[in-house]
Design an enzyme around this catalytic site. Structure first.
Site, PDB file in Angstrom:
ATOM      1  N   SER A   1      -1.582  16.906 -10.494  1.00  0.00           N
ATOM      2  CA  SER A   1      -1.398  18.200  -9.684  1.00  0.00           C
ATOM      3  C   SER A   1      -2.845  18.455  -9.345  1.00  0.00           C
ATOM      4  CB  SER A   1      -0.773  19.276 -10.659  1.00  0.00           C
ATOM      5  OG  SER A   1      -0.842  20.385  -9.948  1.00  0.00           O
TER       6      SER A   1
ATOM      7  N   TYR B   1       1.107  24.056 -18.508  1.00  0.00           N
ATOM      8  CA  TYR B   1       1.270  23.188 -17.396  1.00  0.00           C
ATOM      9  C   TYR B   1      -0.140  22.494 -16.821  1.00  0.00           C
ATOM     10  CZ  TYR B   1       2.421  21.483 -12.642  1.00  0.00           C
ATOM     11  OH  TYR B   1       2.707  20.717 -11.716  1.00  0.00           O
TER      12      TYR B   1
END
Length: 681
Positions: free
Chosen positions: A558, A571
């Site tokens: 990400s 996350y």
């Protein structure tokens, strides 16, 4: 406006579908059928006699009108007058092009003469196991007479071509009572005045041979059970097969990568449990359709089922080396200066007693069909040994078929392989969102795909969308569970022979401020993405190392792996963990030609399973916007002002694995439409 289908063509297609749908009648893509009739010549307006016949490479069971070659009979029969003799009969195939009617349809096959020269309105040429058993028996001519009387004639082995068509035509003319012939070492041909009569005659020949072999044959044509060769029980057998598959696939892919198929059916296991299987396997297959797909003989492991795994591995490597040497010697014995180059010396069929049969090809269907053809060969051996002795055509004749320039021309007509052809991909989290898009892209580029997802229904639906078991297989995987991961890779080994490309995509997202993030939140986030990616990559490395074919591991990380945003500690930290796994594994696995790269998406809202599961609402609340505006919000903060979709992430995965970036490993590719704060530096 499309013209209506000619009645004879409709009848031919219906007959072909009935015959081709039953494996007792013919094998996949084996045999051909034809019909003759009268149609209007659009040039003269008069009637002209035509023949419609299955074209080169088609399959009777799925034949369409586009798969038929259409030829003018007057011109086809006139070729008798210019036939230069058996030594130059291959030249006649090019002459068929001058007999085509209109655009001519599909390319005429080598068997076209058999259909056109025989004076019958309808002709079926088939490869039934029962008929080939008679054709490959040591005293096949006498057995044919005993089985059929004078209603079926015997034709000694002759390579398919114009002369064989002349031979059969002469028999049909001289023996009006005959309804067909058995072609030595090959198959059967039947004919009739109508489509119904032709089909009836073909089926009578096949069923009569089946009955003859059953009633006349001995009980154990493969000999008694060999002591110590009893098949392993189902669970142990498939566990052993899954262990062996990557090694065997790697051996079978030394010349070019191959996809695998595994078969442990009763017929295979019984053959390998009998005393005569080494002798019969060494004789090789006989029917041209068989050995073109299976090679002239298989590689057979000569150890019992309970042999130690290390001993089995070592012996398979020895046998593979010997097989390649023997195949190269076979090529040298028979090749002439005009022969095509040797296509490869690896086996297409590997037989492991007590475990089963591994077959290989350029894709899953080809691998599966190769196995089906060897099973046909086993059935032929059984029938021939039951009433006589199995006696296939001579090795030199097999070579003439295998390295026939006409077969080489057929290979040249095949379309160029897709970039990921022969590669087996496993994608986690592939039941929805980014993973689903990746699975679709990899399959579209030719890969076989294991659709791995914790949601079994979603995984199954995606696998079905991709084309079913020859293209994709669904596996239920919780990536926090080592046993489920191992089971997924075992499924890959049994379905396709191993794994070459793994995409770590499975994930969840917990978006909370630090003080609201519990230890359970942290552990769950890391268990699925950091630990899960580690476990999947570890199993992938085991399989890829055993195969020895290199491979690709791709992490869907990400932008958050390098960008610090608010309320996202669990996350983003686990994404940073994944990003560093890419670097660590690239450094470690490069020695095995395994490349490890990452993709860093951002703002993938539409179609995203994570965003739909609550992440979108959380992020929208963080930024103080409506959830349905989140994609637009993310797009506007990028340099390109474009929204990122799952398909864009899939494009990056393909770019990394599709064959152009062969010297790239340890790379992270941003797919974020340009987020300056996430630039790698």
């Amino acid at each position: 406006m499309a013209s209506a289908t000619h009645p004879e063509v409709a009848a031919l297609l219906a007959r072909s579908h009935r015959l081709g749908s039953d494996p007792r009648n013919t094998n996949y893509a084996g045999g051909n059928a034809s019909a003759k009739g009268t149609a209007t010549d659009p040039v003269t307006g008069g009637d002209t006699e035509l023949m419609w016949v299955k074209g080169s490479g088609g399959d009777l069971g799925t034949l369409t009108e586009d798969g038929l070659a259409v030829l003018r009979l007057d011109r086809l029969r006139a070729l008798r007058d210019v036939y230069p003799g058996v030594e130059r009969e291959d030249e006649m195939v090019a002459a068929f092009d001058y007999c085509l009617h209109g655009k001519g349809g599909a390319a005429p096959s080598i068997d076209t003469a058999m259909h056109g020269l025989v004076d019958a309105a309808h002709v079926d040429h088939l490869h039934p196991d029962s008929g080939i058993a008679l054709a490959c028996a040591a005293d096949g001519e006498a057995l044919t007479k005993e089985c059929y009387g004078d209603r079926v004639a015997w034709v000694p082995w002759r390579r398919p071509g114009f002369q064989l068509g002349l031979d059969i035509a002469a028999i049909k003319e001289s023996a009006p009572q005959a309804v067909g012939v058995v072609l030595g070492g090959h198959g059967i041909t039947a004919w009739g005045a109508t489509a119904e009569e032709c089909e009836r005659n073909a089926l009578w020949m096949i069923r009569t041979a089946e009955t003859f072999l059953a009633e006349r044959g001995k009980a154990e044509p493969f000999g008694p059970l060999r002591p110590g060769y009893t098949p392993l029980d189902a669970d142990r057998r498939r566990e052993r097969a899954a262990q062996l598959a990557p090694l065997i696939r790697g051996l079978a892919s030394q010349d070019r990568p191959q996809v695998g198929h595994f078969d442990d059916s009763d017929a295979v296991l019984d053959f390998l449990a009998r005393t005569e299987h080494p002798r019969l396997a060494a004789l090789g297959t006989s029917c041209p359709d068989h050995f073109l797909r299976t090679k002239v003989r298989p590689l057979v492991l000569d150890l019992p089922p309970d042999a130690e795994p290390d001993a089995v591995t070592a012996r398979l490597r020895q046998l593979h080396t010997a097989y390649r040497e023997e195949y190269a010697a076979y090529y040298r014995r028979h090749a002439t200066p005009s022969s095509p180059a040797m296509r490869g010396a690896d086996p297409a069929i590997v037989l492991v007693p007590g475990v089963g049969m591994f077959s290989f090809g350029k894709d899953k269907q080809t691998a599966r069909v190769a196995g089906e053809f060897y099973l046909n060969a086993v059935n032929v051996m059984r029938g021939a040994e039951a009433v006589s002795a199995y006696s296939p055509i001579e090795e030199a004749e097999k070579f003439r078929i295998e390295y026939w320039e006409l077969e080489e021309a057929k290979l040249r007509r095949m379309p160029k392989p897709k970039p990921l052809a022969t590669r087996v991909a496993l994608v986690t989290g592939a039941g929805s969102g980014i993973g689903k898009a990746i699975a679709h892209r990899l399959a579209a580029e030719g890969a076989c795909v294991l659709v791995a997802d914790v949601d079994a229904a979603n995984a199954a639906a995606v696998a079905e969308e991709l084309g079913g078991p020859d293209k994709a297989v669904a596996v239920t995987v919780d990536v926090t569970d080592e046993q489920q991961i191992a089971a997924a890779f075992r499924t890959a080994a049994l379905a396709f022979g191993g794994v070459d490309l793994v995409v770590n995509n499975a994930g969840i997202s917990i978006s909370k401020p630090l003080l609201e993030t519990s230890a359970q939140d942290w552990d769950r986030q890391h268990a699925i993405m950091a630990r899960g990616s580690f476990l999947v990559s570890r199993e992938a490395a085991r399989v890829m190392t055993e195969q020895g074919l290199g491979g690709d591991i791709v992490y869907i990380a990400s932008k958050n792996a390098v960008f610090a945003g608010p309320n996202n500690i669990a996350y983003s930290a686990t994404k940073a963990d994944q990003a560093h796994q890419v670097r660590l594994l690239a450094a470690e696995l490069g020695a095995h030609a395994i490349r490890v790269n990452g993709v860093n998406p951002d703002g993938v809202v539409r179609g995203s399973g994570i965003f739909a599961g609550g992440w979108g609402a959380q992020r929208a609340a963080t930024y103080g916007i409506e959830e349905d505006k989140l994609g637009e919000f993310y797009a506007q903060r990028t340099l390109l002002k474009r929204e990122v979709l799952p398909e864009h992430v899939a494009n990056a995965v393909f770019a990394l694995t599709g064959g152009e970036l062969t010297h790239t490993t340890g790379l992270h590719v941003p797919v974020d439409a340009g987020v300056a704060a996430a630039f790698l530096r």
